[in-house]
Design an enzyme around this catalytic site. Structure first.
Site, PDB file in Angstrom:
ATOM      1  N   GLY A   8       0.809  -1.228   0.000  1.00 51.50           N
ATOM      2  CA  GLY A   8       0.000   0.000   0.000  1.00 51.50           C
ATOM      3  C   GLY A   8       0.832   1.264   0.000  1.00 51.50           C
ATOM      4  CB  CYS A   9       4.344   1.839  -0.859  1.00 50.01           C
ATOM      5  SG  CYS A   9       4.512   0.913  -2.391  1.00 50.01           S
ATOM      6  CB  ALA A  10       0.489   3.452  -4.756  1.00 48.87           C
ATOM      7  CB  THR A  11      -2.251   6.766  -2.585  1.00 48.45           C
ATOM      8  OG1 THR A  11      -3.044   5.677  -2.112  1.00 48.45           O
ATOM      9  CG2 THR A  11      -2.178   6.739  -4.099  1.00 48.45           C
ATOM     10  CB  ILE A  13      -1.185   6.007   5.734  1.00 55.31           C
ATOM     11  CG1 ILE A  13      -2.303   6.877   6.333  1.00 55.31           C
ATOM     12  CG2 ILE A  13      -0.243   5.506   6.827  1.00 55.31           C
ATOM     13  CD1 ILE A  13      -3.285   6.122   7.226  1.00 55.31           C
ATOM     14  CG  ASP A  32      -0.153   0.010  -4.039  1.00 55.00           C
ATOM     15  OD1 ASP A  32      -1.211  -0.041  -4.714  1.00 55.00           O
ATOM     16  OD2 ASP A  32      -0.063   0.660  -2.978  1.00 55.00           O
ATOM     17  CG  ASP A  41      -5.938  -7.585  -6.938  1.00 53.55           C
ATOM     18  OD1 ASP A  41      -6.110  -7.219  -5.750  1.00 53.55           O
ATOM     19  OD2 ASP A  41      -6.879  -7.758  -7.739  1.00 53.55           O
ATOM     20  CE1 TYR A 155     -11.055   0.375   6.448  1.00 49.10           C
ATOM     21  CE2 TYR A 155     -11.819   1.141   8.585  1.00 49.10           C
ATOM     22  CZ  TYR A 155     -10.852   1.113   7.601  1.00 49.10           C
ATOM     23  OH  TYR A 155      -9.663   1.803   7.758  1.00 49.10           O
ATOM     24  CE  LYS A 159      -8.018  -1.489   8.085  1.00 52.41           C
ATOM     25  NZ  LYS A 159      -6.619  -1.534   7.620  1.00 52.41           N
TER      26      LYS A 159
HETATM   27  P1  NAD Z   1      -5.151   4.927   0.401  1.00 49.87           P
HETATM   28  O1  NAD Z   1      -6.307   4.526  -0.437  1.00 49.87           O
HETATM   29  O2  NAD Z   1      -4.452   6.213   0.104  1.00 49.87           O
HETATM   30  O3  NAD Z   1      -4.041   3.787   0.425  1.00 49.87           O
HETATM   31  C1  NAD Z   1      -4.317   2.434   0.304  1.00 49.87           C
HETATM   32  C2  NAD Z   1      -3.203   1.786  -0.497  1.00 49.87           C
HETATM   33  O4  NAD Z   1      -3.529   0.398  -0.646  1.00 49.87           O
HETATM   34  C3  NAD Z   1      -3.057   2.377  -1.907  1.00 49.87           C
HETATM   35  O5  NAD Z   1      -1.700   2.540  -2.229  1.00 49.87           O
HETATM   36  C4  NAD Z   1      -3.727   1.328  -2.770  1.00 49.87           C
HETATM   37  O6  NAD Z   1      -3.276   1.307  -4.121  1.00 49.87           O
HETATM   38  C5  NAD Z   1      -3.382   0.044  -2.012  1.00 49.87           C
HETATM   39  N1  NAD Z   1      -4.291  -1.052  -2.371  1.00 49.87           N
HETATM   40  C6  NAD Z   1      -5.644  -1.005  -2.412  1.00 49.87           C
HETATM   41  N2  NAD Z   1      -6.138  -2.176  -2.868  1.00 49.87           N
HETATM   42  C7  NAD Z   1      -5.076  -2.980  -3.116  1.00 49.87           C
HETATM   43  C8  NAD Z   1      -4.953  -4.299  -3.619  1.00 49.87           C
HETATM   44  N3  NAD Z   1      -6.015  -5.021  -3.999  1.00 49.87           N
HETATM   45  N4  NAD Z   1      -3.712  -4.811  -3.754  1.00 49.87           N
HETATM   46  C9  NAD Z   1      -2.611  -4.072  -3.414  1.00 49.87           C
HETATM   47  N5  NAD Z   1      -2.677  -2.814  -2.927  1.00 49.87           N
HETATM   48  C10 NAD Z   1      -3.894  -2.277  -2.793  1.00 49.87           C
HETATM   49  O7  NAD Z   1      -5.689   4.928   1.898  1.00 49.87           O
HETATM   50  P2  NAD Z   1      -5.001   5.196   3.306  1.00 49.87           P
HETATM   51  O8  NAD Z   1      -6.002   5.931   4.082  1.00 49.87           O
HETATM   52  O9  NAD Z   1      -3.620   5.709   3.171  1.00 49.87           O
HETATM   53  O10 NAD Z   1      -4.985   3.704   3.879  1.00 49.87           O
HETATM   54  C11 NAD Z   1      -3.814   3.052   4.366  1.00 49.87           C
HETATM   55  C12 NAD Z   1      -4.234   2.139   5.508  1.00 49.87           C
HETATM   56  O11 NAD Z   1      -4.675   2.942   6.608  1.00 49.87           O
HETATM   57  C13 NAD Z   1      -5.406   1.224   5.171  1.00 49.87           C
HETATM   58  O12 NAD Z   1      -5.157  -0.050   5.705  1.00 49.87           O
HETATM   59  C14 NAD Z   1      -6.581   1.881   5.869  1.00 49.87           C
HETATM   60  O13 NAD Z   1      -7.587   0.967   6.210  1.00 49.87           O
HETATM   61  C15 NAD Z   1      -5.891   2.444   7.099  1.00 49.87           C
HETATM   62  N6  NAD Z   1      -6.656   3.498   7.764  1.00 49.87           N
HETATM   63  C16 NAD Z   1      -6.942   4.670   7.122  1.00 49.87           C
HETATM   64  C17 NAD Z   1      -7.674   5.655   7.782  1.00 49.87           C
HETATM   65  C18 NAD Z   1      -8.024   6.967   7.113  1.00 49.87           C
HETATM   66  O14 NAD Z   1      -8.833   7.735   7.674  1.00 49.87           O
HETATM   67  N7  NAD Z   1      -7.438   7.303   5.968  1.00 49.87           N
HETATM   68  C19 NAD Z   1      -8.116   5.438   9.088  1.00 49.87           C
HETATM   69  C20 NAD Z   1      -7.804   4.240   9.720  1.00 49.87           C
HETATM   70  C21 NAD Z   1      -7.065   3.269   9.041  1.00 49.87           C
END
Ligand code: NAD
Length: 257
Positions: A8-11, A13, A32, A41, A155, A159
């Site tokens: 999940g390094c593309a966007t 957190i 990712d 995937d 969700y 989690k």
């Molecule tokens: P985000 O959508 O920016 O990042 C998610 C990343 O996961 C992206 O890089 C995406 O390409 C990758 N991804 C999605 N589906 C995928 C798949 N099938 N295979 C491989 N990679 C995949 O969102 P974020 O908010 O940065 O989320 C990062 C983590 O933080 C997640 O686990 C999310 O549940 C958790 N989180 C986020 C929040 C929030 O408010 N943003 C709150 C609590 C927890």
């Protein structure tokens, strides 16, 4: 230089964490669906198998760190994919990469859970049995049959299961010499949060989810805590879930911790 695999390094957190870890001198092997060293995937068993094989190949079977960020929000459809990426996409990589981490130097792993992990207790999590038996199809069927509640169940349930899965591994990982922790972010300004805000089914509840600090987090505020957990400064932190949530967990559950 140490080598860290990250999902999940593309966007969001993950992208911010990648930057922080690179600045701290780590070499990142990203996984990712786009913009990563390994394009895979994680919502499919085949994708996870491929990700594992390539991560082991690119790291030479020796890893110093693992950060699991990949995740999908409650608004994502089909809803079964939320369970697949958030739970199975993390747990299978944890288990598959433990032997490589054991060969690393002062190895550590951080899994990104959520404050939502505490929104339902494990004893009442309808997905618990499917998670314990590793039955992905059963977990998907439960959330698909949950109608309007399917997104929130997928969700929070995934989690909750993820944090429990980490906590249940604390003995084995401690004995293996690999520190393992979760962080539980609150609402953080990322594409995942924006997608939820733009979805009429979820926008109101997300907009109202403002913590005592009165604002949402920036991704860099998650990255700095993850970088701390990956560092020698956290050398005795193992099995912890660190809330990085502006105080919302304490506000919602003052007597439970
Ligand atoms: P985000 O959508 O920016 O990042 C998610 C990343 O996961 C992206 O890089 C995406 O390409 C990758 N991804 C999605 N589906 C995928 C798949 N099938 N295979 C491989 N990679 C995949 O969102 P974020 O908010 O940065 O989320 C990062 C983590 O933080 C997640 O686990 C999310 O549940 C958790 N989180 C986020 C929040 C929030 O408010 N943003 C709150 C609590 C927890």
């Amino acid at each position: 230089m140490s080598t860290v695999v990250m999902t999940g390094c593309a966007t969001g957190i993950g992208a911010s964490t990648r930057k922080a870890l690179e600045a701290a001198g780590h070499k990142i092997i990203g996984i990712d669906i786009r913009d990563a060293e390994i394009i895979a995937d994680l919502s499919t068993a085949q994708g996870r198998k491929q990700a594992l094989a390539q991560a082991l190949e690119q790291s030479g079977g020796m890893l110093d760190g693992l950060v699991l960020c990949a995740g999908l929000g409650a608004q994502f459809r089909p809803v079964g994919k939320v369970v697949s990426v958030n739970y199975f996409g993390a747990v299978e990589l944890l288990d598959g990469l433990l032997p490589a981490l054991q060969r690393g130097k002062a190895p550590a792993a951080v899994v990104i859970s959520s404050v939502a992990s505490a929104h339902l207790p494990w004893e009442k999590n309808p997905l618990a049995a499917a998670f314990e038996s590793g039955d992905e199809a059963a977990a998907q069927a439960i959330v698909s049959a949950a109608g309007e509640q399917g997104g929130n169940l997928a969700y929070a349930g995934s989690k909750n299961g993820l944090t429990v899965a980490v906590r249940k591994r604390v003995t084995a990982w401690g004995q293996a010499g690999v520190r393992l922790n979760t962080i539980a972010p609150g609402a953080t300004e990322t594409p995942l949060l924006q997608a939820g805000l733009q979805d009429a089914r979820f926008s109101e509840s997300i907009a109202k989810f403002i913590p005592p600090m009165g604002r949402r987090a920036e991704p860099a505020e998650m990255a700095s805590v993850i970088a701390f957990l990956m560092s020698a400064a956290a050398s005795y932190v193992h099995g912890a879930q660190i809330c990085v949530d502006g105080g919302i967990d304490a506000q919602m559950r003052p007597t439970q911790f």
